[in-house]
Design a protein around this motif. Structure first.
Motif, PDB file in Angstrom:
ATOM      1  N   LEU A  86     -50.491  81.767 -35.749  1.00  0.00           N
ATOM      2  CA  LEU A  86     -50.421  82.817 -35.032  1.00  0.00           C
ATOM      3  C   LEU A  86     -50.196  82.386 -33.553  1.00  0.00           C
ATOM      4  CD1 LEU A  86     -53.861  84.382 -36.485  1.00  0.00           C
ATOM      5  CD2 LEU A  86     -51.324  84.951 -36.958  1.00  0.00           C
ATOM      6  N   ILE A  87     -50.759  81.170 -33.313  1.00  0.00           N
ATOM      7  CA  ILE A  87     -50.513  80.538 -31.897  1.00  0.00           C
ATOM      8  C   ILE A  87     -49.103  80.487 -31.866  1.00  0.00           C
ATOM      9  CG2 ILE A  87     -50.647  78.847 -30.201  1.00  0.00           C
ATOM     10  CD1 ILE A  87     -53.495  78.159 -31.583  1.00  0.00           C
ATOM     11  N   GLY A  88     -48.336  80.078 -32.762  1.00  0.00           N
ATOM     12  CA  GLY A  88     -46.981  79.787 -33.004  1.00  0.00           C
ATOM     13  C   GLY A  88     -46.065  81.049 -32.747  1.00  0.00           C
ATOM     14  N   PHE A  89     -46.676  82.210 -33.168  1.00  0.00           N
ATOM     15  CA  PHE A  89     -46.057  83.642 -33.065  1.00  0.00           C
ATOM     16  C   PHE A  89     -45.850  83.979 -31.566  1.00  0.00           C
ATOM     17  CE2 PHE A  89     -47.811  85.089 -37.484  1.00  0.00           C
ATOM     18  CZ  PHE A  89     -46.808  84.322 -38.070  1.00  0.00           C
ATOM     19  N   ILE A  90     -46.844  83.700 -30.864  1.00  0.00           N
ATOM     20  CA  ILE A  90     -46.650  83.926 -29.297  1.00  0.00           C
ATOM     21  C   ILE A  90     -45.711  83.144 -28.737  1.00  0.00           C
ATOM     22  CG2 ILE A  90     -47.942  83.892 -27.272  1.00  0.00           C
ATOM     23  CD1 ILE A  90     -50.457  84.223 -28.878  1.00  0.00           C
ATOM     24  N   VAL A  91     -45.703  81.957 -28.913  1.00  0.00           N
ATOM     25  CA  VAL A  91     -44.598  80.933 -28.334  1.00  0.00           C
ATOM     26  C   VAL A  91     -43.188  81.503 -28.842  1.00  0.00           C
ATOM     27  CG1 VAL A  91     -43.874  78.531 -28.207  1.00  0.00           C
ATOM     28  CG2 VAL A  91     -46.283  79.205 -28.020  1.00  0.00           C
ATOM     29  N   ALA A  92     -43.184  81.527 -30.134  1.00  0.00           N
ATOM     30  CA  ALA A  92     -41.630  82.054 -30.818  1.00  0.00           C
ATOM     31  C   ALA A  92     -41.374  83.152 -30.069  1.00  0.00           C
ATOM     32  CB  ALA A  92     -42.004  82.153 -32.170  1.00  0.00           C
ATOM     33  N   ALA A  93     -42.202  84.094 -30.041  1.00  0.00           N
ATOM     34  CA  ALA A  93     -41.670  85.277 -29.497  1.00  0.00           C
ATOM     35  C   ALA A  93     -41.044  85.261 -28.130  1.00  0.00           C
ATOM     36  CB  ALA A  93     -42.675  86.267 -29.351  1.00  0.00           C
ATOM     37  N   TYR A  94     -41.566  84.453 -27.196  1.00  0.00           N
ATOM     38  CA  TYR A  94     -41.295  83.843 -25.890  1.00  0.00           C
ATOM     39  C   TYR A  94     -40.166  83.283 -25.983  1.00  0.00           C
ATOM     40  CZ  TYR A  94     -41.006  82.331 -21.036  1.00  0.00           C
ATOM     41  OH  TYR A  94     -40.879  82.035 -19.522  1.00  0.00           O
ATOM     42  N   VAL A  95     -40.109  82.245 -26.623  1.00  0.00           N
ATOM     43  CA  VAL A  95     -38.708  81.449 -26.795  1.00  0.00           C
ATOM     44  C   VAL A  95     -37.401  82.212 -27.095  1.00  0.00           C
ATOM     45  CG1 VAL A  95     -37.570  79.645 -28.008  1.00  0.00           C
ATOM     46  CG2 VAL A  95     -39.862  79.342 -27.147  1.00  0.00           C
ATOM     47  N   ILE A  96     -37.766  82.966 -28.020  1.00  0.00           N
ATOM     48  CA  ILE A  96     -36.392  83.809 -28.624  1.00  0.00           C
ATOM     49  C   ILE A  96     -36.234  84.796 -27.699  1.00  0.00           C
ATOM     50  CG2 ILE A  96     -35.875  85.552 -30.364  1.00  0.00           C
ATOM     51  CD1 ILE A  96     -37.806  84.185 -32.348  1.00  0.00           C
ATOM     52  N   GLY A  97     -37.153  85.481 -26.949  1.00  0.00           N
ATOM     53  CA  GLY A  97     -36.809  86.402 -25.852  1.00  0.00           C
ATOM     54  C   GLY A  97     -36.151  85.611 -24.764  1.00  0.00           C
ATOM     55  N   LYS A  98     -36.508  84.393 -24.489  1.00  0.00           N
ATOM     56  CA  LYS A  98     -35.850  83.556 -23.187  1.00  0.00           C
ATOM     57  C   LYS A  98     -34.554  83.255 -23.610  1.00  0.00           C
ATOM     58  CE  LYS A  98     -37.828  82.519 -19.677  1.00  0.00           C
ATOM     59  NZ  LYS A  98     -37.619  83.459 -18.492  1.00  0.00           N
ATOM     60  N   ILE A  99     -34.339  82.866 -24.876  1.00  0.00           N
ATOM     61  CA  ILE A  99     -32.842  82.460 -25.142  1.00  0.00           C
ATOM     62  C   ILE A  99     -32.027  83.792 -25.170  1.00  0.00           C
ATOM     63  CG2 ILE A  99     -31.537  82.010 -27.119  1.00  0.00           C
ATOM     64  CD1 ILE A  99     -33.746  79.978 -27.862  1.00  0.00           C
ATOM     65  N   ARG A 100     -32.475  84.806 -25.765  1.00  0.00           N
ATOM     66  CA  ARG A 100     -31.654  86.277 -25.596  1.00  0.00           C
ATOM     67  C   ARG A 100     -31.512  86.513 -24.284  1.00  0.00           C
ATOM     68  NH1 ARG A 100     -32.197  91.805 -23.562  1.00  0.00           N
ATOM     69  NH2 ARG A 100     -34.475  91.959 -24.369  1.00  0.00           N
ATOM     70  N   GLU A 105     -23.378  86.990 -24.455  1.00  0.00           N
ATOM     71  CA  GLU A 105     -22.711  87.858 -25.618  1.00  0.00           C
ATOM     72  C   GLU A 105     -23.469  87.162 -26.575  1.00  0.00           C
ATOM     73  OE1 GLU A 105     -18.962  89.248 -28.324  1.00  0.00           O
ATOM     74  OE2 GLU A 105     -18.853  88.100 -26.377  1.00  0.00           O
ATOM     75  N   LEU A 106     -24.509  88.159 -27.376  1.00  0.00           N
ATOM     76  CA  LEU A 106     -25.193  87.635 -28.355  1.00  0.00           C
ATOM     77  C   LEU A 106     -24.467  87.855 -29.873  1.00  0.00           C
ATOM     78  CD1 LEU A 106     -28.011  86.722 -29.108  1.00  0.00           C
ATOM     79  CD2 LEU A 106     -28.734  89.147 -29.371  1.00  0.00           C
ATOM     80  N   THR A 107     -23.908  87.054 -30.456  1.00  0.00           N
ATOM     81  CA  THR A 107     -23.471  86.843 -31.706  1.00  0.00           C
ATOM     82  C   THR A 107     -24.445  86.832 -32.814  1.00  0.00           C
ATOM     83  OG1 THR A 107     -22.940  84.509 -31.789  1.00  0.00           O
ATOM     84  CG2 THR A 107     -21.160  86.125 -30.660  1.00  0.00           C
ATOM     85  N   PHE A 108     -23.936  87.060 -34.015  1.00  0.00           N
ATOM     86  CA  PHE A 108     -24.782  86.612 -35.327  1.00  0.00           C
ATOM     87  C   PHE A 108     -25.348  85.452 -35.418  1.00  0.00           C
ATOM     88  CE2 PHE A 108     -25.576  85.490 -39.759  1.00  0.00           C
ATOM     89  CZ  PHE A 108     -26.372  86.380 -40.266  1.00  0.00           C
ATOM     90  N   ILE A 109     -24.551  84.468 -35.308  1.00  0.00           N
ATOM     91  CA  ILE A 109     -24.904  83.007 -35.063  1.00  0.00           C
ATOM     92  C   ILE A 109     -25.690  82.737 -34.121  1.00  0.00           C
ATOM     93  CG2 ILE A 109     -23.891  80.680 -34.705  1.00  0.00           C
ATOM     94  CD1 ILE A 109     -23.353  81.902 -37.529  1.00  0.00           C
TER      95      ILE A 109
END
Length: 190
Positions: A86-100, A105-109
């Motif tokens: 559950l703690i990881g979900f918070i960090v993961a959402a942040y990391v994924i969003g920061k990368i985005r 240009e966001l591709t499938f890969i």
């Protein structure tokens, strides 16, 4: 938050993550759920801050007693071996969003790689917490290999499938959301 729409989207992804907790396949020690799927989509659609906020709200709602986690809710849930995920979900959402937010240009890969980066943190926090919780406050001595096997190896296959599915959905949905004015600064292509 900029507006009511952001508030609604944050609440929606918190609720979807809660729903994902109840769509599960019971496997020993760490059940397979759809929580990661909605966490990843929250990060990619809402961005780093709002994506993480949606997961913070989800965890907070569960800790105050709402039965939104796979095995209920309440403050004592911090003593469950799976609380690290559950703690990881918070960090993961942040990391994924920061990368985005950094990708022009966001591709499938690139989406798959962003999701895998977030998934890394879910498993990092999840496996370590699983190991510590069993050894320190549950009083059951387990090896790190045991925690790694049941906390990562038995679960990763399903999450890799979810990564591909979520990436496909994200690439299809993000242009629609951008056109509707829900998100900005994103270009996608398959």
């Amino acid at each position: 938050m900029k507006n009511t729409r952001d508030l609604i989207l944050v609440a929606l992804f918190a609720a979807l993550t809660a729903v994902g907790a109840f769509i599960k396949i019971p496997i020993p020690y760490v059940p397979f759920t759809l929580q990661y799927f909605f966490c990843a989509l929250a990060g990619i659609i809402l961005g780093s801050k709002l994506g993480a906020l949606s997961q913070i709200i989800y965890v907070a709602v569960g800790l105050v007693g709402a039965p939104v986690f796979t095995d209920g809710g309440g403050i004592t849930y911090i003593f469950k071996p799976t609380f690290g995920y559950l703690i990881g979900f918070i960090v993961a959402a942040y990391v994924i969003g920061k990368i985005r937010e950094k990708i022009i240009e966001l591709t499938f890969i690139k989406t798959v790689l962003a999701f895998l980066s977030g998934l890394f943190f879910i498993y990092l926090f999840g496996v370590i917490y699983l190991y510590i919780s069993y050894n320190l406050y549950l009083g059951k001595s387990i090896s790190f290999y045991f925690a790694f096997f049941y906390g990562f190896i038995t679960c990763i296959g399903g999450d890799l499938v979810l990564t591909v599915l979520a990436s496909y959905i994200a690439i299809r949905v993000l242009p629609i959301l951008k056109k509707a004015g829900y998100i900005s600064k994103i270009s996608t292509s398959l």
